[in-house]
Write a protein that holds these residues in place. Structure first.
Motif, PDB file in Angstrom:
ATOM      1  N   MET A   1      40.286  41.773 -23.447  1.00  0.00           N
ATOM      2  CA  MET A   1      39.236  42.106 -22.226  1.00  0.00           C
ATOM      3  C   MET A   1      37.909  42.126 -22.972  1.00  0.00           C
ATOM      4  SD  MET A   1      38.826  45.953 -20.715  1.00  0.00           S
ATOM      5  CE  MET A   1      40.164  46.759 -21.715  1.00  0.00           C
ATOM      6  N   ASN A   2      36.912  41.416 -22.371  1.00  0.00           N
ATOM      7  CA  ASN A   2      35.371  41.510 -22.715  1.00  0.00           C
ATOM      8  C   ASN A   2      34.895  42.563 -22.212  1.00  0.00           C
ATOM      9  OD1 ASN A   2      32.763  40.912 -22.881  1.00  0.00           O
ATOM     10  ND2 ASN A   2      33.260  38.871 -23.813  1.00  0.00           N
ATOM     11  N   SER A   3      34.160  43.605 -22.921  1.00  0.00           N
ATOM     12  CA  SER A   3      33.545  44.741 -22.371  1.00  0.00           C
ATOM     13  C   SER A   3      32.448  44.203 -21.539  1.00  0.00           C
ATOM     14  CB  SER A   3      33.484  45.759 -23.407  1.00  0.00           C
ATOM     15  OG  SER A   3      34.447  46.282 -23.763  1.00  0.00           O
ATOM     16  N   GLY A   4      31.755  43.370 -22.259  1.00  0.00           N
ATOM     17  CA  GLY A   4      30.426  43.043 -21.522  1.00  0.00           C
ATOM     18  C   GLY A   4      30.727  42.234 -20.247  1.00  0.00           C
ATOM     19  N   GLU A   5      31.718  41.603 -20.384  1.00  0.00           N
ATOM     20  CA  GLU A   5      32.076  40.883 -19.094  1.00  0.00           C
ATOM     21  C   GLU A   5      32.400  41.909 -17.950  1.00  0.00           C
ATOM     22  OE1 GLU A   5      35.579  37.980 -17.314  1.00  0.00           O
ATOM     23  OE2 GLU A   5      34.677  37.607 -19.200  1.00  0.00           O
ATOM     24  N   LEU A   6      33.376  42.839 -18.254  1.00  0.00           N
ATOM     25  CA  LEU A   6      33.610  43.813 -17.374  1.00  0.00           C
ATOM     26  C   LEU A   6      32.327  44.877 -16.827  1.00  0.00           C
ATOM     27  CD1 LEU A   6      36.764  45.689 -18.678  1.00  0.00           C
ATOM     28  CD2 LEU A   6      36.726  44.243 -16.793  1.00  0.00           C
ATOM     29  N   LEU A   7      31.452  44.900 -17.890  1.00  0.00           N
ATOM     30  CA  LEU A   7      30.227  45.749 -17.462  1.00  0.00           C
ATOM     31  C   LEU A   7      29.466  44.546 -16.481  1.00  0.00           C
ATOM     32  CD1 LEU A   7      28.577  48.243 -17.824  1.00  0.00           C
ATOM     33  CD2 LEU A   7      27.489  46.959 -20.034  1.00  0.00           C
ATOM     34  N   GLU A   8      29.437  43.371 -16.629  1.00  0.00           N
ATOM     35  CA  GLU A   8      28.559  42.583 -15.770  1.00  0.00           C
ATOM     36  C   GLU A   8      29.130  42.503 -14.564  1.00  0.00           C
ATOM     37  OE1 GLU A   8      26.968  37.973 -15.670  1.00  0.00           O
ATOM     38  OE2 GLU A   8      28.056  38.862 -17.453  1.00  0.00           O
ATOM     39  N   ARG A   9      30.411  42.589 -14.541  1.00  0.00           N
ATOM     40  CA  ARG A   9      31.298  42.258 -13.019  1.00  0.00           C
ATOM     41  C   ARG A   9      31.037  43.397 -12.365  1.00  0.00           C
ATOM     42  NH1 ARG A   9      36.343  40.574 -15.501  1.00  0.00           N
ATOM     43  NH2 ARG A   9      37.410  40.814 -13.316  1.00  0.00           N
ATOM     44  N   SER A  10      31.382  44.714 -12.880  1.00  0.00           N
ATOM     45  CA  SER A  10      30.950  45.900 -12.368  1.00  0.00           C
ATOM     46  C   SER A  10      29.778  46.036 -11.728  1.00  0.00           C
ATOM     47  CB  SER A  10      31.449  46.945 -13.183  1.00  0.00           C
ATOM     48  OG  SER A  10      32.777  47.173 -13.581  1.00  0.00           O
ATOM     49  N   LEU A  11      28.691  45.755 -12.477  1.00  0.00           N
ATOM     50  CA  LEU A  11      27.112  45.789 -11.796  1.00  0.00           C
ATOM     51  C   LEU A  11      27.182  44.832 -10.697  1.00  0.00           C
ATOM     52  CD1 LEU A  11      25.376  46.054 -15.335  1.00  0.00           C
ATOM     53  CD2 LEU A  11      25.312  47.915 -13.470  1.00  0.00           C
ATOM     54  N   ARG A 107      32.320  48.911 -27.486  1.00  0.00           N
ATOM     55  CA  ARG A 107      33.132  48.324 -26.406  1.00  0.00           C
ATOM     56  C   ARG A 107      33.670  49.296 -25.466  1.00  0.00           C
ATOM     57  NH1 ARG A 107      36.041  44.817 -31.229  1.00  0.00           N
ATOM     58  NH2 ARG A 107      35.719  47.058 -31.636  1.00  0.00           N
ATOM     59  N   VAL A 108      34.030  50.475 -26.156  1.00  0.00           N
ATOM     60  CA  VAL A 108      34.729  51.534 -25.283  1.00  0.00           C
ATOM     61  C   VAL A 108      33.689  52.006 -24.189  1.00  0.00           C
ATOM     62  CG1 VAL A 108      35.941  53.988 -25.521  1.00  0.00           C
ATOM     63  CG2 VAL A 108      36.304  51.983 -27.096  1.00  0.00           C
TER      64      VAL A 108
END
Length: 194
Positions: A1-11, A107-108
């Protein structure tokens, strides 16, 4: 899991929900019992500010900064762009952030922020009367993060008890139910704290 990608998709998902906010609708009720839509947007803005503070300064204060917002929808959009820019500018993901006096892996922090942003994006859409499920792939990746960061001690304080779901429930319904929201009836709204 890429945290930055999760953050971007959530935004991206939350920005779509915030786009639904009517100009004169900030007093609407939300799934967050103590907050109207204006309060929820201010909380989201504070969350983005804290994440930005962690990425750019390596430290998150325990209390939000002073209020001074004029247009919560515009503020959210502006902070979302600034947060993404700060993530892209981060020299590397191998870094910690201080939250109060405790270290937290960046990342967390980003993954936890992604859960908060996506689920509150869901809350915003519900408050606007335009339910939008969190995209399945995103919700499926966020649910294990939520299970790691929301413990029993959070129930009744920051989150209501989990809500039951049908076996065929999608990832979005399972995620919001874990955090005390009932996507089918609105049940649990009054017990939810954040």
């Amino acid at each position: 899991m890429n945290s930055g990608e999760l953050l971007e998709r959530s935004l991206a998902y939350a920005l779509g929900s915030v786009a639904l906010v009517p100009r004169e609708g900030l007093g609407r009720a939300t799934p967050c019992a103590r907050w109207d839509l204006g309060d929820l947007l201010a909380h989201l803005d504070d969350a983005l500010d804290a994440l930005h503070e962690g990425l750019t300064g390596g430290r998150i204060g325990l209390f939000p900064g002073p209020a001074g917002r004029t247009d919560p929808v515009c503020d959210f959009r502006r902070r979302a762009c600034a947060l993404l820019g700060a993530w892209v500018a981060l020299p590397g993901e191998e870094r910690s952030v201080s939250v109060g006096d405790r270290p937290l892996d960046v990342r967390v922090m980003a993954a936890t922020g992604a859960v908060e942003i996506a689920v509150h994006g869901w809350d915003v859409a519900q408050a606007c009367g335009r339910p939008r499920p969190i995209p399945s792939a995103l919700a499926a990746e966020l649910l294990p993060v939520a299970r790691c960061v929301v413990g029993d001690e959070d129930r009744g304080v920051r989150f209501a008890e989990p809500v039951g779901v049908l076996p065929r429930a999608g990832a979005s319904d399972r995620l919001v139910a874990f955090l005390g929201r009932d996507s089918f009836s609105g049940r649990g709204w009054s017990a939810f704290r954040e």
